[in-house]
Write a protein that holds these residues in place. Structure first.
Motif, PDB file in Angstrom:
ATOM      1  N   ASP A 249       8.256 -86.233 -35.368  1.00 20.09           N
ATOM      2  CA  ASP A 249       6.769 -86.256 -34.454  1.00 20.09           C
ATOM      3  C   ASP A 249       6.952 -86.920 -33.148  1.00 20.09           C
ATOM      4  OD1 ASP A 249       4.128 -85.855 -33.717  1.00 20.09           O
ATOM      5  OD2 ASP A 249       3.347 -86.024 -35.823  1.00 20.09           O
ATOM      6  N   LEU A 250       7.693 -88.134 -33.492  1.00 18.12           N
ATOM      7  CA  LEU A 250       7.774 -89.038 -32.310  1.00 18.12           C
ATOM      8  C   LEU A 250       8.494 -88.409 -31.159  1.00 18.12           C
ATOM      9  CD1 LEU A 250       8.214 -92.510 -34.125  1.00 18.12           C
ATOM     10  CD2 LEU A 250       6.078 -91.562 -33.292  1.00 18.12           C
ATOM     11  N   VAL A 251       9.676 -87.844 -31.622  1.00 12.03           N
ATOM     12  CA  VAL A 251      10.352 -87.024 -30.587  1.00 12.03           C
ATOM     13  C   VAL A 251       9.782 -86.175 -29.656  1.00 12.03           C
ATOM     14  CG1 VAL A 251      12.539 -85.561 -30.253  1.00 12.03           C
ATOM     15  CG2 VAL A 251      12.582 -87.590 -31.778  1.00 12.03           C
ATOM     16  N   LEU A 252       8.912 -85.211 -30.592  1.00 11.05           N
ATOM     17  CA  LEU A 252       8.257 -84.098 -29.796  1.00 11.05           C
ATOM     18  C   LEU A 252       7.141 -84.548 -29.109  1.00 11.05           C
ATOM     19  CD1 LEU A 252       7.686 -81.784 -32.924  1.00 11.05           C
ATOM     20  CD2 LEU A 252       9.426 -81.626 -31.519  1.00 11.05           C
ATOM     21  N   GLN A 253       6.508 -85.746 -29.386  1.00 10.36           N
ATOM     22  CA  GLN A 253       5.419 -86.573 -28.747  1.00 10.36           C
ATOM     23  C   GLN A 253       5.986 -86.945 -27.260  1.00 10.36           C
ATOM     24  OE1 GLN A 253       3.057 -89.831 -30.382  1.00 10.36           O
ATOM     25  NE2 GLN A 253       3.363 -88.767 -32.249  1.00 10.36           N
ATOM     26  N   TYR A 254       7.410 -87.494 -27.356  1.00 13.08           N
ATOM     27  CA  TYR A 254       7.893 -88.012 -26.170  1.00 13.08           C
ATOM     28  C   TYR A 254       8.451 -87.041 -25.354  1.00 13.08           C
ATOM     29  CZ  TYR A 254      11.379 -90.860 -23.544  1.00 13.08           C
ATOM     30  OH  TYR A 254      12.011 -91.678 -22.366  1.00 13.08           O
ATOM     31  N   VAL A 255       8.888 -86.064 -25.806  1.00 15.42           N
ATOM     32  CA  VAL A 255       9.321 -85.021 -24.832  1.00 15.42           C
ATOM     33  C   VAL A 255       8.365 -84.237 -24.244  1.00 15.42           C
ATOM     34  CG1 VAL A 255      10.922 -82.897 -24.686  1.00 15.42           C
ATOM     35  CG2 VAL A 255      11.487 -84.728 -26.235  1.00 15.42           C
ATOM     36  N   LEU A 256       7.286 -83.926 -25.063  1.00 14.48           N
ATOM     37  CA  LEU A 256       6.278 -83.265 -24.318  1.00 14.48           C
ATOM     38  C   LEU A 256       5.657 -84.072 -23.163  1.00 14.48           C
ATOM     39  CD1 LEU A 256       4.619 -80.610 -25.073  1.00 14.48           C
ATOM     40  CD2 LEU A 256       3.048 -82.130 -26.563  1.00 14.48           C
ATOM     41  N   ASN A 257       5.459 -85.463 -23.208  1.00 14.28           N
ATOM     42  CA  ASN A 257       5.214 -86.185 -22.185  1.00 14.28           C
ATOM     43  C   ASN A 257       6.028 -86.078 -20.781  1.00 14.28           C
ATOM     44  OD1 ASN A 257       2.876 -87.000 -23.665  1.00 14.28           O
ATOM     45  ND2 ASN A 257       3.464 -88.764 -24.622  1.00 14.28           N
TER      46      ASN A 257
ATOM     47  N   ILE B 195       2.018 -77.575 -27.629  1.00 13.79           N
ATOM     48  CA  ILE B 195       1.259 -78.047 -28.297  1.00 13.79           C
ATOM     49  C   ILE B 195       1.879 -78.458 -29.847  1.00 13.79           C
ATOM     50  CG2 ILE B 195       0.115 -76.393 -29.570  1.00 13.79           C
ATOM     51  CD1 ILE B 195      -2.482 -77.830 -29.884  1.00 13.79           C
ATOM     52  N   ILE B 196       1.864 -79.719 -30.331  1.00 12.30           N
ATOM     53  CA  ILE B 196       2.652 -80.084 -31.548  1.00 12.30           C
ATOM     54  C   ILE B 196       1.422 -79.715 -32.517  1.00 12.30           C
ATOM     55  CG2 ILE B 196       3.215 -82.221 -32.562  1.00 12.30           C
ATOM     56  CD1 ILE B 196       4.033 -83.378 -30.247  1.00 12.30           C
ATOM     57  N   VAL B 197       2.123 -79.069 -33.673  1.00 15.67           N
ATOM     58  CA  VAL B 197       1.363 -78.871 -34.764  1.00 15.67           C
ATOM     59  C   VAL B 197       1.741 -79.504 -36.017  1.00 15.67           C
ATOM     60  CG1 VAL B 197       0.551 -76.586 -33.872  1.00 15.67           C
ATOM     61  CG2 VAL B 197       2.611 -76.674 -35.075  1.00 15.67           C
ATOM     62  N   ARG B 198       0.852 -79.707 -36.682  1.00 18.64           N
ATOM     63  CA  ARG B 198       1.014 -80.554 -38.181  1.00 18.64           C
ATOM     64  C   ARG B 198       0.214 -80.000 -39.252  1.00 18.64           C
ATOM     65  NH1 ARG B 198      -0.124 -83.797 -33.744  1.00 18.64           N
ATOM     66  NH2 ARG B 198       1.538 -85.310 -33.070  1.00 18.64           N
ATOM     67  N   PRO B 199       0.670 -80.319 -40.496  1.00 16.86           N
ATOM     68  CA  PRO B 199       1.788 -80.918 -40.953  1.00 16.86           C
ATOM     69  C   PRO B 199       3.091 -80.088 -40.870  1.00 16.86           C
ATOM     70  CG  PRO B 199       0.708 -79.798 -42.820  1.00 16.86           C
ATOM     71  CD  PRO B 199      -0.137 -79.494 -41.623  1.00 16.86           C
ATOM     72  N   GLY B 200       4.353 -80.890 -40.834  1.00 17.19           N
ATOM     73  CA  GLY B 200       5.578 -80.316 -40.706  1.00 17.19           C
ATOM     74  C   GLY B 200       6.139 -80.230 -42.224  1.00 17.19           C
ATOM     75  N   PHE B 201       7.305 -80.390 -42.335  1.00 14.51           N
ATOM     76  CA  PHE B 201       7.971 -80.271 -43.417  1.00 14.51           C
ATOM     77  C   PHE B 201       7.433 -81.146 -44.697  1.00 14.51           C
ATOM     78  CE2 PHE B 201      11.639 -79.322 -40.735  1.00 14.51           C
ATOM     79  CZ  PHE B 201      11.451 -78.054 -40.629  1.00 14.51           C
ATOM     80  N   GLU B 202       7.689 -81.091 -45.845  1.00 14.81           N
ATOM     81  CA  GLU B 202       7.226 -81.632 -47.191  1.00 14.81           C
ATOM     82  C   GLU B 202       7.897 -82.949 -47.366  1.00 14.81           C
ATOM     83  OE1 GLU B 202       9.244 -78.623 -47.260  1.00 14.81           O
ATOM     84  OE2 GLU B 202       7.621 -77.117 -47.423  1.00 14.81           O
ATOM     85  N   LYS B 203       8.795 -83.224 -46.911  1.00 17.90           N
ATOM     86  CA  LYS B 203       9.357 -84.530 -46.847  1.00 17.90           C
ATOM     87  C   LYS B 203       9.650 -85.149 -45.582  1.00 17.90           C
ATOM     88  CE  LYS B 203      11.812 -83.331 -51.261  1.00 17.90           C
ATOM     89  NZ  LYS B 203      13.257 -83.342 -51.984  1.00 17.90           N
ATOM     90  N   GLN B 204       9.694 -86.588 -45.509  1.00 19.93           N
ATOM     91  CA  GLN B 204       9.893 -87.285 -44.413  1.00 19.93           C
ATOM     92  C   GLN B 204      11.536 -87.389 -44.092  1.00 19.93           C
ATOM     93  OE1 GLN B 204       7.693 -90.658 -44.305  1.00 19.93           O
ATOM     94  NE2 GLN B 204       5.826 -89.957 -43.460  1.00 19.93           N
TER      95      GLN B 204
END
Length: 269
Positions: free
Chosen positions: A195-203, A212-221
């Protein structure tokens, strides 16, 4: 006269010995890392920062009087350098119980990352399990492994029956940037990452009006851990691991949030 010369000679020998002693006791930590903004970044004249995780490593070890020497290399080369003892540590590597014998994990993770997807802003798609991927064009990189977060997703993109819907984007350090542009241009539909990578690249790409970033993602972190070379003496390696474990625990909370804010990303988003 002779006594004065002897005194001077003794003083010079003492000073030289002290200088050699201080050099021999200087502590240097050799750090290998790969490009994964905003967590780890290869600095340039325009962007001198090294990323959230490298800032953490710098703060933790410099507080214990270590100077840090950096080696900016692809991940595979970094792993080899740790195995060979050319680097003391690599700050982030996917945690696995069946790890390579050439290194030792710390106990404290750098981060346990939530995952998310990026899609076009006009796309109403949301991840609702593997079945929701049907008919969507998925972007990924060569050999990228999602199995620790979702075995089902990894199986889906590996399945030859889905090959027409999986686009593997080759490259060195701009793969994610190109994927974002491909989504904007309607050449693929979605991409999953930290998620942090997606935020950074989008900015960084200034694509907030298009994607747009959509959540939730995968089941595990995604759990990433520092690894330390087995080529070091056991006592030295354990000391470095203890420094990391204690330092990372101490940074949780305000210090951690301040570092993330520096790179304009947030765990709360």
């Amino acid at each position: 006269m002779r006594d004065n010369k002897l005194r001077m000679l003794s003083f010079l020998m003492f000073a030289l010995g002290a200088g050699v002693s201080s050099v021999s006791h200087a502590k240097t930590l050799k750090v290998c890392y790969d490009q994964w903004p905003p967590m780890t970044i290869f600095p340039t004249k325009e962007v001198p920062e090294r990323g959230v995780v490298i800032d953490m490593v710098e703060q933790i070890y410099s507080s214990k009087d270590y100077s840090l020497e950096y080696f900016e290399v692809p991940l595979a080369r970094g792993l080899d350098m740790v195995a060979e003892g050319l680097c003391d540590m690599l700050p982030e590597y996917l945690y696995s119980k069946n790890s390579d014998n050439a290194f030792v994990y710390a106990s404290e993770a750098t981060f346990s990352y939530a995952t998310a997807f990026v899609v076009r802003k006009s796309d109403s798609w949301r991840y609702q399990g593997i079945q929701s991927l049907n008919g969507k064009r998925i972007a990924t990189g060569p050999g990228w492994d999602y199995s620790s977060m979702s075995a089902g997703y990894q199986h889906y993109i590996d399945d030859p029956a889905n090959s027409d819907f999986v686009e593997v984007i080759a490259g060195y350090d701009d793969v994610v940037d190109r994927i974002f542009h491909m989504i904007k241009e309607d050449r693929v539909d979605l991409y999953a990452d930290n998620d942090l990578v997606l935020q950074y690249v989008l900015n960084q790409l200034d694509l907030n009006d298009d994607l747009i970033i959509v959540r939730p993602g995968f089941e595990k972190q995604l759990v990433e851990m520092p690894i330390f070379s087995k080529q070091m003496p056991v006592e030295k390696r354990q000391d470095l691991i203890n420094i990391w474990n204690e330092g990372r625990l101490a940074m949780k909370g305000k210090e951690e949030q301040a570092l993330l804010k520096k790179y304009k990303v947030s765990l709360e988003k």
